[in-house]
Scaffold this motif. Sequence first.
Motif, PDB file in Angstrom:
ATOM      1  N   LEU A 113      10.875   8.786  -5.852  1.00 24.50           N
ATOM      2  CA  LEU A 113      10.016   7.923  -6.352  1.00 24.50           C
ATOM      3  C   LEU A 113       8.852   9.015  -6.876  1.00 24.50           C
ATOM      4  O   LEU A 113       8.074   8.573  -7.869  1.00 24.50           O
TER       5      LEU A 113
ATOM      6  N   ASN B 270       0.260   3.476  -3.281  1.00 22.07           N
ATOM      7  CA  ASN B 270      -0.665   4.558  -2.994  1.00 22.07           C
ATOM      8  C   ASN B 270       0.073   6.035  -3.220  1.00 22.07           C
ATOM      9  O   ASN B 270      -0.456   6.775  -3.864  1.00 22.07           O
ATOM     10  N   PHE B 271       1.456   5.697  -2.878  1.00 20.20           N
ATOM     11  CA  PHE B 271       2.265   7.282  -3.188  1.00 20.20           C
ATOM     12  C   PHE B 271       2.288   7.434  -4.627  1.00 20.20           C
ATOM     13  O   PHE B 271       2.062   8.536  -5.191  1.00 20.20           O
TER      14      PHE B 271
ATOM     15  N   LEU C 115       0.778  -1.205   0.166  1.00 19.72           N
ATOM     16  CA  LEU C 115      -0.213   0.051   0.056  1.00 19.72           C
ATOM     17  C   LEU C 115       0.630   1.304   0.048  1.00 19.72           C
ATOM     18  O   LEU C 115       0.725   2.211  -0.844  1.00 19.72           O
ATOM     19  N   ASN C 116       1.978   0.940   0.945  1.00 16.44           N
ATOM     20  CA  ASN C 116       2.604   2.674   0.658  1.00 16.44           C
ATOM     21  C   ASN C 116       3.479   2.801  -0.282  1.00 16.44           C
ATOM     22  O   ASN C 116       3.247   3.870  -1.099  1.00 16.44           O
ATOM     23  N   LEU C 117       3.733   1.482  -1.287  1.00 17.97           N
ATOM     24  CA  LEU C 117       4.362   1.888  -2.435  1.00 17.97           C
ATOM     25  C   LEU C 117       3.474   2.217  -3.748  1.00 17.97           C
ATOM     26  O   LEU C 117       3.688   3.076  -4.487  1.00 17.97           O
TER      27      LEU C 117
ATOM     28  N   ALA D 287      10.390  10.073  -1.214  1.00 15.03           N
ATOM     29  CA  ALA D 287       9.181  10.822  -1.803  1.00 15.03           C
ATOM     30  C   ALA D 287       9.849  11.666  -3.126  1.00 15.03           C
ATOM     31  O   ALA D 287       9.112  11.872  -3.917  1.00 15.03           O
TER      32      ALA D 287
ATOM     33  N   LEU E 109      -0.633   8.096  -7.032  1.00 18.25           N
ATOM     34  CA  LEU E 109      -1.198   9.500  -6.586  1.00 18.25           C
ATOM     35  C   LEU E 109      -0.476  10.582  -7.184  1.00 18.25           C
ATOM     36  O   LEU E 109      -0.804  11.254  -8.032  1.00 18.25           O
TER      37      LEU E 109
ATOM     38  N   GLY F   9      -6.109   6.654  -0.987  1.00 19.26           N
ATOM     39  CA  GLY F   9      -6.678   5.783  -0.049  1.00 19.26           C
ATOM     40  C   GLY F   9      -6.712   4.296  -0.295  1.00 19.26           C
ATOM     41  O   GLY F   9      -7.661   3.626  -0.075  1.00 19.26           O
ATOM     42  N   GLY F  10      -5.729   3.694  -0.859  1.00 18.40           N
ATOM     43  CA  GLY F  10      -5.777   2.384  -1.238  1.00 18.40           C
ATOM     44  C   GLY F  10      -5.954   1.420  -0.228  1.00 18.40           C
ATOM     45  O   GLY F  10      -5.119   1.804   0.979  1.00 18.40           O
TER      46      GLY F  10
ATOM     47  N   PRO G 228      -3.133  14.836  -0.517  1.00 23.61           N
ATOM     48  CA  PRO G 228      -1.934  14.246  -0.286  1.00 23.61           C
ATOM     49  C   PRO G 228      -1.805  12.821   0.132  1.00 23.61           C
ATOM     50  O   PRO G 228      -0.765  12.252   0.375  1.00 23.61           O
ATOM     51  N   SER G 229      -3.154  12.189  -0.105  1.00 24.36           N
ATOM     52  CA  SER G 229      -2.921  10.540   0.178  1.00 24.36           C
ATOM     53  C   SER G 229      -3.875   9.947  -0.898  1.00 24.36           C
ATOM     54  O   SER G 229      -5.049  10.603  -1.135  1.00 24.36           O
TER      55      SER G 229
ATOM     56  N   ILE H 224       4.771  17.145  -6.116  1.00 25.69           N
ATOM     57  CA  ILE H 224       5.485  16.535  -5.512  1.00 25.69           C
ATOM     58  C   ILE H 224       4.799  15.913  -4.214  1.00 25.69           C
ATOM     59  O   ILE H 224       5.195  14.906  -3.654  1.00 25.69           O
ATOM     60  N   THR H 225       4.414  17.002  -3.529  1.00 24.70           N
ATOM     61  CA  THR H 225       3.502  16.471  -2.329  1.00 24.70           C
ATOM     62  C   THR H 225       1.962  16.113  -2.813  1.00 24.70           C
ATOM     63  O   THR H 225       1.189  15.972  -1.715  1.00 24.70           O
ATOM     64  N   SER H 226       1.614  16.462  -3.567  1.00 29.78           N
ATOM     65  CA  SER H 226       0.115  16.183  -4.293  1.00 29.78           C
ATOM     66  C   SER H 226      -0.631  17.128  -3.089  1.00 29.78           C
ATOM     67  O   SER H 226      -1.534  16.512  -2.581  1.00 29.78           O
TER      68      SER H 226
END
Lengths: 492, 492
Positions: free
Chosen positions: A167, A130-131, A126-128, A164, A134, A325-326, A322-323, A316-318
């Motif tokens: 990636l 989701n970001f 999820l971490n990889l 961040a 996004l 929700g996957g 900023p997230s 870069i921070t969207s």
Amino acid sequence: MQNLTMLTDLYQLTMMQGYYMNGCRDKEAVFDVFFRTLPFKGGYVLAAGLEQVVEYIENLTFGEEDLAYLRSLNLFTEDFIEELRNFRFTGDIDAIPEGTPVFPFEPLIRIKGRIMETQLLETAILNLVNFQSLIATKASRVVSAAHGGSVMEFGLRRAQGPDAGVLGARAAFIGGCQSTSNVLAGKRYGIPVSGTQAHSWIQCFPTELEAFRAYARTFPDKCLLLVDTYNVIKSGVPNAIKVGLELEAEGHHFVGIRLDSGDLTYLSREARRMLDVAGLKSAIIVGSNDLDEETIFAIKAQGAAIDAWGVGTSLITSKDSPSLGGVYKLAAEGEQNVFQPRLKVSENISKITNPGIKKVVRFYDRAGKAMADLITLENEVFTEGKPLTIFDPVQTWKQKTLKNFSTRDLMIPVFRGGKRVYDLPKLTEVQEYAKIELDTLWDEVKRLTNPHSYIVDLSTNLFELKQKLLLTIHQDILANNQNQGVDQNVDR
Amino acid sequence: MQNLTMLTDLYQLTMMQGYYMNGCRDKEAVFDVFFRTLPFKGGYVLAAGLEQVVEYIENLTFGEEDLAYLRSLNLFTEDFIEELRNFRFTGDIDAIPEGTPVFPFEPLIRIKGRIMETQLLETAILNLVNFQSLIATKASRVVSAAHGGSVMEFGLRRAQGPDAGVLGARAAFIGGCQSTSNVLAGKRYGIPVSGTQAHSWIQCFPTELEAFRAYARTFPDKCLLLVDTYNVIKSGVPNAIKVGLELEAEGHHFVGIRLDSGDLTYLSREARRMLDVAGLKSAIIVGSNDLDEETIFAIKAQGAAIDAWGVGTSLITSKDSPSLGGVYKLAAEGEQNVFQPRLKVSENISKITNPGIKKVVRFYDRAGKAMADLITLENEVFTEGKPLTIFDPVQTWKQKTLKNFSTRDLMIPVFRGGKRVYDLPKLTEVQEYAKIELDTLWDEVKRLTNPHSYIVDLSTNLFELKQKLLLTIHQDILANNQNQGVDQNVDR
């Protein structure tokens, strides 16, 4: 990439020990990765992050230091720690390739394996995913607003940590950015890098003209000059024109100028006029300064003469979302590769999951435009062209009959029995694929504000399976009501 | 930590080559790291990230792969690449320690060295300091809203990449979080880790009671049960009480329950009553589900009986303010360690920088409360207790006379001549220090909404230096106006 085996939530490990100690160690499970809501109130998400998921899984192994640390927590038995010592991923993974536009509830990644393994993977996957999904999505919106103008990713200094930045630059490239300022991302992923000078360079010389000439001497063929340190129209552009003409006279190509403040519409038009009059028609104008897709859209709509855009923090921070929700939800359970579909109920209808081992089929019209997606069971086949009536899974009276269609299964096998069976494409190929894929969507779906909702329905088989399971569970709940007084199901 | 030498913007390297080729290689410079605006419309920022800056600088060296990559860009001369091969940081760094509350315009880090070195550092230092300071600040706000209740950081799956999860957990701990779910952060930084089970655990067993009992068997002394999978009041809490009493009867301590959905105020009060009636008065109630400081504040104000809070996405992404705008600006230039103050002008008064080699002095009253900060020149001394009149640097008629004060220089030496002279504190020490430091601020300054503005003024010497430089520059601009027609200064 570093080994990310320990990049997990503690509860994955406590649950794993629980399964291990409670006779469930050979239990198998299928999990789906999906999201429920589109970010940016937009029309799609661009899938990204699969390459990092693959690397993560291929490196998945607990080192002695990891085990020593886990032992020090006084939570885990020696038996279980010994089990972790031999831990490898031995299951199957299917996924939708990076750069594919995807929609709510579609399984982006499907993980099948021993519950001990599939449980561990949740957090890092999820971490990889989701970001990067996004940022790829955000970038594609920015690139779409630039409407043919190139977009450079500039946000490293404001990114949420080194990964961040790196990636994020990778994901931004997938989304259509042409380059990044980030040298490490350039080295690691082969993304073109760009950048020339900051205001501090200009200020380091007694005059702007000397600063420009010094830069032109150093990089005669890559000379893009920052013209807003003093006064764009009265000083920056005239000095840049002087240096540009000197360069051209010496046989070099003068790249152009960058505006980093002030009103970009007015200044770019005026600068364009001045450059053209001076005979520097091929010199480009780069615009930067707190840009995002909305600002670029508005500035362009007013006729700005900007050829390329530098975009930093907001991308870069969207920033406005900023997230992503996957989530990672159980779809089936089994043993020895025989699975039963599972469904999670909730008061909130959008939180009821889709049961079973599923795939996603995209339906295209004759012109190659995507008309709709169906989430279906694994082995369903749709005869191309044979009329097919699909329906909304909630408002079932909303129906549509597809004719003259071709189809594509979006998911591809990535791991089988723990072995990778998928050749990772090059990043430039992913970018190119994303561009082609986005072209298959109607512009109405890609509109930055109030886009048209793309149709994602369930196949009749999946719909009926879901209804049957819901009915069974509802009957169980009624029975439990009489026993335990349960009348409500809640869920995260 | 990995080597982050290449984590820089390309323009730092092009400018470095420019300095190298234009006779500026021995020029020296002093840069300040500071921010201009407080995030969250809050009253302070908690400085964080210095440890990672120190590691970055100690590892600063270009490897052969890096040099080969840079060569491949066809931008750099062999001379310059050879210079990079021997590149080390040889300068001085002073900084405000991690965990110190800081305010706009205060130099958090001051970097002095050859311009070639100081230029390179900008990007990575900003990346490392911006993110961790942001998250430490956000965490301290969440912890303050919890008002004595403990806060667990749970956000890894939504963090902006692996580093954001790990460094974010570190920063959240500095800001007062008690633990993290992130196992890698626990291992790397010694942060306590927490976590028990997810809804998927409960659903893996035929009944909730069986799931609870299985967990209790596995972790009899760390048994915290998730009670909202079916129905909190009618099923979850009664089953948890049953298992809790069984555990206590066997001599174990039952930890408590977790609520992850529904109305946390109502459910926690009801659950508290039921636990108390059952004799489980020491069982705690943990609340989670999309929490941030505002929700926690509101739920607590309504009398929720929650002892500990799990906080995810909003904290780890700093959702309402996902970037801190820290910048890196030239303060002085020189050669052979003799420096001239430099100032950057701008139409925007808040973008005019403070010139010279500076430090920050904090003034405390007799009770140990911070009254004001002064940004001063490096060697200024203030006799403790001797009345001192300070004034706002813009609205200079706003004055205040400090009496009976004690002072503290906030910056400490970190590097001298490229060698570290600062012993990094343990993370638990940083957390403890941050708590003590926050206690020195008035509650009014820490209020979550509409806080009182803490006073940050310039010393008279710094103020006068700035005025003198501004006057000189203004006269230069007037002179240039006559020559070049410049009448306006703009700036990023």
